[in-house]
Design a protein around this motif. Structure first.
Motif, PDB file in Angstrom:
ATOM      1  N   GLU A  27      24.643  -4.823   4.699  1.00 51.57           N
ATOM      2  CA  GLU A  27      25.963  -5.428   4.878  1.00 51.57           C
ATOM      3  C   GLU A  27      26.316  -5.527   6.363  1.00 51.57           C
ATOM      4  OE1 GLU A  27      28.897  -3.324   2.663  1.00 51.57           O
ATOM      5  OE2 GLU A  27      27.965  -3.750   0.716  1.00 51.57           O
ATOM      6  N   LYS A  28      26.022  -4.481   7.106  1.00 52.20           N
ATOM      7  CA  LYS A  28      26.339  -4.471   8.535  1.00 52.20           C
ATOM      8  C   LYS A  28      25.511  -5.491   9.306  1.00 52.20           C
ATOM      9  CE  LYS A  28      27.795   0.364   8.920  1.00 52.20           C
ATOM     10  NZ  LYS A  28      27.478   1.688   9.521  1.00 52.20           N
ATOM     11  N   ASN A  29      24.301  -5.788   8.798  1.00 54.50           N
ATOM     12  CA  ASN A  29      23.401  -6.688   9.503  1.00 54.50           C
ATOM     13  C   ASN A  29      23.257  -8.043   8.811  1.00 54.50           C
ATOM     14  OD1 ASN A  29      21.888  -4.950  11.772  1.00 54.50           O
ATOM     15  ND2 ASN A  29      22.212  -3.642   9.987  1.00 54.50           N
ATOM     16  N   THR A  30      24.184  -8.322   7.885  1.00 56.97           N
ATOM     17  CA  THR A  30      24.208  -9.599   7.152  1.00 56.97           C
ATOM     18  C   THR A  30      22.850  -9.908   6.521  1.00 56.97           C
ATOM     19  OG1 THR A  30      25.638 -10.319   8.967  1.00 56.97           O
ATOM     20  CG2 THR A  30      25.141 -11.927   7.283  1.00 56.97           C
ATOM     21  N   LEU A  31      22.355  -8.949   5.784  1.00 51.55           N
ATOM     22  CA  LEU A  31      21.078  -9.104   5.097  1.00 51.55           C
ATOM     23  C   LEU A  31      21.275  -8.915   3.595  1.00 51.55           C
ATOM     24  CD1 LEU A  31      18.883  -6.886   7.458  1.00 51.55           C
ATOM     25  CD2 LEU A  31      18.926  -9.381   7.422  1.00 51.55           C
ATOM     26  N   VAL A  32      20.364  -9.475   2.821  1.00 50.54           N
ATOM     27  CA  VAL A  32      20.417  -9.316   1.364  1.00 50.54           C
ATOM     28  C   VAL A  32      19.050  -8.899   0.862  1.00 50.54           C
ATOM     29  CG1 VAL A  32      20.805 -10.450  -0.852  1.00 50.54           C
ATOM     30  CG2 VAL A  32      22.213 -11.078   1.130  1.00 50.54           C
ATOM     31  N   VAL A  33      19.003  -7.821   0.098  1.00 54.33           N
ATOM     32  CA  VAL A  33      17.746  -7.363  -0.475  1.00 54.33           C
ATOM     33  C   VAL A  33      17.361  -8.282  -1.632  1.00 54.33           C
ATOM     34  CG1 VAL A  33      16.577  -5.491  -1.717  1.00 54.33           C
ATOM     35  CG2 VAL A  33      18.109  -4.956   0.197  1.00 54.33           C
ATOM     36  N   ASP A  34      16.182  -8.889  -1.538  1.00 62.00           N
ATOM     37  CA  ASP A  34      15.721  -9.797  -2.595  1.00 62.00           C
ATOM     38  C   ASP A  34      15.172  -9.040  -3.798  1.00 62.00           C
ATOM     39  OD1 ASP A  34      16.124 -12.380  -1.193  1.00 62.00           O
ATOM     40  OD2 ASP A  34      14.656 -11.540   0.193  1.00 62.00           O
ATOM     41  N   LYS A  35      14.549  -7.898  -3.534  1.00 59.93           N
ATOM     42  CA  LYS A  35      13.968  -7.143  -4.644  1.00 59.93           C
ATOM     43  C   LYS A  35      13.942  -5.660  -4.318  1.00 59.93           C
ATOM     44  CE  LYS A  35      10.014  -7.112  -7.800  1.00 59.93           C
ATOM     45  NZ  LYS A  35       8.731  -7.767  -8.163  1.00 59.93           N
ATOM     46  N   TRP A  36      14.314  -4.854  -5.329  1.00 63.33           N
ATOM     47  CA  TRP A  36      14.293  -3.405  -5.171  1.00 63.33           C
ATOM     48  C   TRP A  36      13.055  -2.819  -5.846  1.00 63.33           C
ATOM     49  CZ3 TRP A  36      17.787  -0.754  -2.257  1.00 63.33           C
ATOM     50  CH2 TRP A  36      18.981  -1.412  -1.934  1.00 63.33           C
ATOM     51  N   ILE A  37      12.450  -1.839  -5.184  1.00 66.31           N
ATOM     52  CA  ILE A  37      11.329  -1.094  -5.758  1.00 66.31           C
ATOM     53  C   ILE A  37      11.735   0.373  -5.789  1.00 66.31           C
ATOM     54  CG2 ILE A  37       8.893  -0.486  -5.581  1.00 66.31           C
ATOM     55  CD1 ILE A  37       9.386  -3.452  -6.038  1.00 66.31           C
ATOM     56  N   GLU A  38      11.849   0.927  -6.994  1.00 62.41           N
ATOM     57  CA  GLU A  38      12.219   2.328  -7.145  1.00 62.41           C
ATOM     58  C   GLU A  38      11.113   3.071  -7.875  1.00 62.41           C
ATOM     59  OE1 GLU A  38      15.917   2.732  -9.161  1.00 62.41           O
ATOM     60  OE2 GLU A  38      16.994   1.335  -7.870  1.00 62.41           O
ATOM     61  N   GLU A  39      10.819   4.298  -7.448  1.00 59.23           N
ATOM     62  CA  GLU A  39       9.848   5.108  -8.175  1.00 59.23           C
ATOM     63  C   GLU A  39      10.135   6.594  -8.003  1.00 59.23           C
ATOM     64  OE1 GLU A  39       5.831   4.558  -6.947  1.00 59.23           O
ATOM     65  OE2 GLU A  39       6.328   4.270  -4.841  1.00 59.23           O
ATOM     66  N   THR A  40       9.782   7.339  -9.033  1.00 55.48           N
ATOM     67  CA  THR A  40       9.907   8.792  -9.015  1.00 55.48           C
ATOM     68  C   THR A  40       8.507   9.368  -8.991  1.00 55.48           C
ATOM     69  OG1 THR A  40      11.951   8.682 -10.328  1.00 55.48           O
ATOM     70  CG2 THR A  40      10.819  10.809 -10.223  1.00 55.48           C
ATOM     71  N   ILE A  41       8.058   9.755  -7.805  1.00 57.50           N
ATOM     72  CA  ILE A  41       6.696  10.242  -7.628  1.00 57.50           C
ATOM     73  C   ILE A  41       6.605  11.001  -6.315  1.00 57.50           C
ATOM     74  CG2 ILE A  41       5.890   8.171  -6.414  1.00 57.50           C
ATOM     75  CD1 ILE A  41       3.250   8.423  -7.995  1.00 57.50           C
ATOM     76  N   LYS A  45       1.118  11.687  -3.324  1.00 56.01           N
ATOM     77  CA  LYS A  45       0.223  10.878  -4.151  1.00 56.01           C
ATOM     78  C   LYS A  45      -0.357   9.732  -3.329  1.00 56.01           C
ATOM     79  CE  LYS A  45       0.596  12.739  -8.300  1.00 56.01           C
ATOM     80  NZ  LYS A  45      -0.566  13.263  -9.042  1.00 56.01           N
ATOM     81  N   SER A  46      -1.574   9.348  -3.659  1.00 61.91           N
ATOM     82  CA  SER A  46      -2.226   8.238  -2.964  1.00 61.91           C
ATOM     83  C   SER A  46      -1.374   6.981  -3.075  1.00 61.91           C
ATOM     84  CB  SER A  46      -3.606   7.989  -3.574  1.00 61.91           C
ATOM     85  OG  SER A  46      -4.108   6.733  -3.186  1.00 61.91           O
ATOM     86  N   ILE A  47      -1.389   6.180  -2.027  1.00 62.19           N
ATOM     87  CA  ILE A  47      -0.615   4.938  -2.006  1.00 62.19           C
ATOM     88  C   ILE A  47      -1.020   4.029  -3.158  1.00 62.19           C
ATOM     89  CG2 ILE A  47      -2.235   3.811  -0.433  1.00 62.19           C
ATOM     90  CD1 ILE A  47       1.578   3.353  -0.423  1.00 62.19           C
ATOM     91  N   HIS A  48      -2.274   4.120  -3.604  1.00 57.08           N
ATOM     92  CA  HIS A  48      -2.776   3.273  -4.689  1.00 57.08           C
ATOM     93  C   HIS A  48      -2.223   3.701  -6.046  1.00 57.08           C
ATOM     94  CE1 HIS A  48      -5.434   1.582  -1.724  1.00 57.08           C
ATOM     95  NE2 HIS A  48      -5.961   2.775  -1.482  1.00 57.08           N
ATOM     96  N   GLU A  49      -1.695   4.920  -6.133  1.00 54.25           N
ATOM     97  CA  GLU A  49      -1.120   5.416  -7.379  1.00 54.25           C
ATOM     98  C   GLU A  49       0.374   5.121  -7.466  1.00 54.25           C
ATOM     99  OE1 GLU A  49      -2.537   9.450  -8.608  1.00 54.25           O
ATOM    100  OE2 GLU A  49      -3.415   9.476  -6.596  1.00 54.25           O
ATOM    101  N   ARG A  50       0.922   4.538  -6.432  1.00 51.26           N
ATOM    102  CA  ARG A  50       2.362   4.328  -6.367  1.00 51.26           C
ATOM    103  C   ARG A  50       2.723   2.840  -6.400  1.00 51.26           C
ATOM    104  NH1 ARG A  50       3.248   7.361  -0.908  1.00 51.26           N
ATOM    105  NH2 ARG A  50       5.270   6.351  -1.071  1.00 51.26           N
ATOM    106  N   LYS A  51       3.943   2.560  -6.796  1.00 45.23           N
ATOM    107  CA  LYS A  51       4.432   1.187  -6.807  1.00 45.23           C
ATOM    108  C   LYS A  51       4.404   0.598  -5.404  1.00 45.23           C
ATOM    109  CE  LYS A  51       7.587   1.783 -10.744  1.00 45.23           C
ATOM    110  NZ  LYS A  51       9.016   1.733 -11.169  1.00 45.23           N
ATOM    111  N   LEU A  52       4.569   1.459  -4.413  1.00 44.18           N
ATOM    112  CA  LEU A  52       4.552   0.988  -3.028  1.00 44.18           C
ATOM    113  C   LEU A  52       3.229   0.319  -2.697  1.00 44.18           C
ATOM    114  CD1 LEU A  52       5.857   0.792  -0.243  1.00 44.18           C
ATOM    115  CD2 LEU A  52       4.971   3.098   0.248  1.00 44.18           C
ATOM    116  N   GLY A  53       2.131   0.847  -3.249  1.00 49.53           N
ATOM    117  CA  GLY A  53       0.822   0.259  -3.005  1.00 49.53           C
ATOM    118  C   GLY A  53       0.733  -1.154  -3.534  1.00 49.53           C
ATOM    119  N   ASN A  54       1.229  -1.371  -4.757  1.00 49.54           N
ATOM    120  CA  ASN A  54       1.236  -2.719  -5.341  1.00 49.54           C
ATOM    121  C   ASN A  54       2.144  -3.650  -4.560  1.00 49.54           C
ATOM    122  OD1 ASN A  54      -0.516  -2.038  -7.453  1.00 49.54           O
ATOM    123  ND2 ASN A  54       1.158  -1.286  -8.729  1.00 49.54           N
ATOM    124  N   LEU A  55       3.280  -3.108  -4.091  1.00 53.50           N
ATOM    125  CA  LEU A  55       4.217  -3.922  -3.313  1.00 53.50           C
ATOM    126  C   LEU A  55       3.571  -4.411  -2.019  1.00 53.50           C
ATOM    127  CD1 LEU A  55       7.002  -5.069  -2.585  1.00 53.50           C
ATOM    128  CD2 LEU A  55       7.598  -2.805  -1.690  1.00 53.50           C
TER     129      LEU A  55
END
Length: 202
Positions: A27-41, A45-55
């Motif tokens: 909001e402060k920087n006039t930006l809009v998040v197009d997609k959220w990635i949330e995970e409980t891990i 854990k290896s990056i390949h085991e996480r949603k972040l790796g796919n992202l």
């Protein structure tokens, strides 16, 4: 595209604080998040085991990844450096709020990318060297390294039965019959014979 990344280690933690921080920053920087990635891990854990790796695989040049702090990307420095190095090599921007990092394709980021990559290489070499030194020390102390002979095939079930098995083989007794006599499966016998070639010699 702008991606908001949120990670918590356990389901007892809440993602709302991180989401609030990212939204407030946008909001402060006039930006809009197009997609959220949330995970409980766990961050360990290896990056390949996480949603972040796919992202990261899907992200393209000039995309922006926003998270509350660098520790959300990984538990240890080596992992974080590896992620940042990959992002900067692909011109993916990584912004963190609490740490106030703005890593992109500018010259400062490229210098950081080089430092991250060099640090990661040095750390890998140190780990390799420590492993070699530990193995050399164990060997000097008389510790037998590697898998014991026959362990893979017979799991020590037939250890000590070599003479008996050879006598039966010399009499042309089949593996199945030997297995029934000794009380093991025929495949255990055949594997044991295979990995103990002396049984097949006169």
């Amino acid at each position: 595209m702008i991606y908001g990344y949120i990670r918590v280690s356990t389901d007892k933690q809440t993602v709302e604080n991180q989401r609030f921080e990212v939204n407030q920053f946008c909001e402060k920087n006039t930006l809009v998040v197009d997609k959220w990635i949330e995970e409980t891990i766990s961050g360990s854990k290896s990056i390949h085991e996480r949603k972040l790796g796919n992202l990261l695989k899907k992200m393209k040049k000039e995309d922006i990844l926003i998270c509350s702090e660098l520790s959300r990307l990984g538990r240890n420095l080596l992992m974080i450096m590896g992620i940042l190095n990959e992002c900067m090599n692909r011109d993916i921007h990584v912004w963190t709020i609490k740490d106030n990092y703005r890593l992109g394709s500018d010259i400062n980021s490229k210098v950081l990318a080089f430092a991250f990559g060099l640090s990661a290489e040095i750390e890998r070499n140190l780990i390799s060297q420590r492993t070699k030194e530990a193995l050399a020390r164990k060997k000097a102390e008389g510790v037998i390294l590697g898998r014991p002979l026959g362990r893979k095939s017979a799991k020590t079930k037939l250890t000590g039965q070599e003479k008996r098995i050879k006598e039966l083989l010399d009499k042309n007794v089949s593996f199945s019959a030997i297995g029934r006599i000794i009380g093991v499966h025929r495949l255990t016998v055949s594997s044991f014979v295979k990995y103990n070639q002396l049984l097949q010699m006169d």
